[in-house]
Design an enzyme around this catalytic site. Sequence first.
Site, PDB file in Angstrom:
ATOM      1  CG  ASP A 107      -2.140   0.747   1.149  1.00  0.00           C
ATOM      2  OD1 ASP A 107      -2.107   1.829   0.532  1.00  0.00           O
ATOM      3  OD2 ASP A 107      -3.164   0.283   1.682  1.00  0.00           O
ATOM      4  CG  ASP A 209      -3.936   6.133   0.877  1.00  0.00           C
ATOM      5  OD1 ASP A 209      -4.876   5.413   1.248  1.00  0.00           O
ATOM      6  OD2 ASP A 209      -3.721   7.266   1.339  1.00  0.00           O
ATOM      7  CD  GLU A 258       6.503  12.479 -12.861  1.00  0.00           C
ATOM      8  OE1 GLU A 258       5.653  13.385 -12.826  1.00  0.00           O
ATOM      9  OE2 GLU A 258       7.580  12.512 -12.239  1.00  0.00           O
ATOM     10  CG  HIS A 339      -8.741  -0.226   4.978  1.00  0.00           C
ATOM     11  ND1 HIS A 339      -8.637  -0.343   3.606  1.00  0.00           N
ATOM     12  CD2 HIS A 339      -8.165   0.944   5.290  1.00  0.00           C
ATOM     13  CE1 HIS A 339      -8.020   0.718   3.123  1.00  0.00           C
ATOM     14  NE2 HIS A 339      -7.722   1.518   4.121  1.00  0.00           N
ATOM     15  CG  ASP A 340     -10.940   3.311   4.028  1.00  0.00           C
ATOM     16  OD1 ASP A 340     -10.405   3.370   5.155  1.00  0.00           O
ATOM     17  OD2 ASP A 340     -10.326   3.547   2.977  1.00  0.00           O
TER      18      ASP A 340
HETATM   19  C1  GLC Z   1      -7.319   6.187   2.153  1.00  0.00           C
HETATM   20  C2  GLC Z   1      -7.247   4.972   3.056  1.00  0.00           C
HETATM   21  C3  GLC Z   1      -7.758   5.341   4.406  1.00  0.00           C
HETATM   22  C4  GLC Z   1      -6.882   6.432   4.965  1.00  0.00           C
HETATM   23  C5  GLC Z   1      -6.818   7.620   4.012  1.00  0.00           C
HETATM   24  C6  GLC Z   1      -5.702   8.555   4.374  1.00  0.00           C
HETATM   25  O1  GLC Z   1      -8.612   6.565   1.881  1.00  0.00           O
HETATM   26  O2  GLC Z   1      -7.941   3.897   2.479  1.00  0.00           O
HETATM   27  O3  GLC Z   1      -7.795   4.245   5.279  1.00  0.00           O
HETATM   28  O4  GLC Z   1      -7.368   6.853   6.207  1.00  0.00           O
HETATM   29  O5  GLC Z   1      -6.566   7.232   2.691  1.00  0.00           O
HETATM   30  O6  GLC Z   1      -4.463   8.003   4.046  1.00  0.00           O
END
Ligand code: GLC
Length: 541
Positions: A107, A209, A258, A339-340
Amino acid sequence: MNQMNKSKNWYRDAVVYQIYPRSFYDTSSSGIGNINGITAKLDYLKGGPEGLGIDAIWISPIFTSPMADFGYDVANYTDIDPIFGTIKDFKNLLEQAHARNIRVILDFVPNHTSDKHPWFIESASTRDNPKRDWYTWRDPAVDNGPPNNWLSYFRGSAWQYSEATGQYYLHSFLTKQADLNWDNPEVREAMKQAMRFWLDMGVDGFRVDAVDGLSKDAELRDEPLAPYHDPAVRPYNYTDLLHPFSRDGPHLYERLNEMASVMAEYDNRFMINEAHPKGDDIVVGYAEYYAAIDPDNSAPFNFQCIYLPWQANAFRSYIDHFQSTMLPNYTPIYTLGNHDEPRLASRIGIPATRTAAMLLLTLPGMPFMYYGDEIGIENVAIFPDQVRDPFAEPGKGRDPERTPMQWDASANAGFTNGQPWLPVAADYAERNVAVQLANNASLLHLYKSLLKFRKSSVALREGSYQSIDCGEQIFGYIRKNESHSLVILLNFSDQAQPLPESLQLEEIMLSTISNRSIQNSAWLEPHEGQIRGLKLSDFNC
Ligand code: GLC
């Protein structure tokens, strides 16, 4: 040791399993999952006799971090946080995963760093520090308030005042997550170097992310209020502003390209961008991403299936529309949880999780599963003193979908010998991997059967997609290549549904109901999904 299948473009049809590392498996008794814990469970994922059969894992951030946002606040892009282990542990995981032909996706968090990152500490120290421009600093407005009206996605202003230099810095998320200034070429170079560090080690790809923030308005103009917002009713929050200036700026695609070009320096790597296209028609937004950013090395996440109502028509019309934009070298990315977002089982109900499993694993492209969804983990109730998510407002937050994996009926569901960092679901003694492995009718067995079926079916992995009309409650589609045709029939309702006569003739190859009699094949049971072999000549529904 490296047994990895060298097939080119592995990602085109790979099934990815997302691991939230804090909650997967803890070998250190700290109450927090670790890298060795992931390695210990690789046979569960693939390789051992009980293996699930996924192709790749995406691990949420494991880099050095003060953990203000549990790893999404990186303090060193090229090291592992001691909570999770060491670089040596990670290299071992990589080797063990590759030995089982499991790809490893990390990630990558390019939009912001921790405020404890040495770059930010330097940047914040003096106005003339060489790293000053690595972040966005501005003078206070005339009233001494923030430089503009931009808001943090989490809460409050997107600006934080820093006494030391008398200016504000920009943060799209927590104050402890300072936004990097991607207009600065040194920043871009540093991030590309960080990517190369892991790619050189053999990592197979990145989930990238919060990419929307990589290009922002150079003039930092105020954002407009959303038309539906009435400031007389309540003060505005993030969703009450439109975001034409703080996100998706004019250089976004160029910057993602890039990064994609770094992937292209290596053989067979892939990045999946956490993108949220704007606009009335989100599919058009996704199509723009595919067209603009090298599709041989990247694709945007397609989150819509998480937000759609659980209705056959809604899924059919969205997926038809999305698939109609897919060119042969595009990789569609479908997912039903992460996870969100609240847990799949809690959003659609346990009975529908079997239908959802068949949906996800029979669509084209690269499906993403979220750990624990294969056993139907639900949102776990979190008491106020157990809240860990910094985003959480009372009763909200993302902790409920991040609770420990339920391995067996022993204490803490076999996740840890310590005190788990989040509570384990109350039903873990009945809902866990060991119980479901022992039961041929379990959801876990269905996932295993579907993954096995998918592996053996070129039509499912590479075939075309065409939906068919089977009434209001059934989402049906054909997956077809030169030699095989399959029809997938998914009953989104809790009532039995009759099938068109033409389909009744076809053989049921896999049903979500494990002991289904192939008699009575004239209908779908409540919530049932079926894969049927299809003789196209017979088909006229
Ligand atoms: C993304 C991630 C989340 C995190 C946010 C800030 O949305 O999935 O979990 O809090 O970015 O990095």
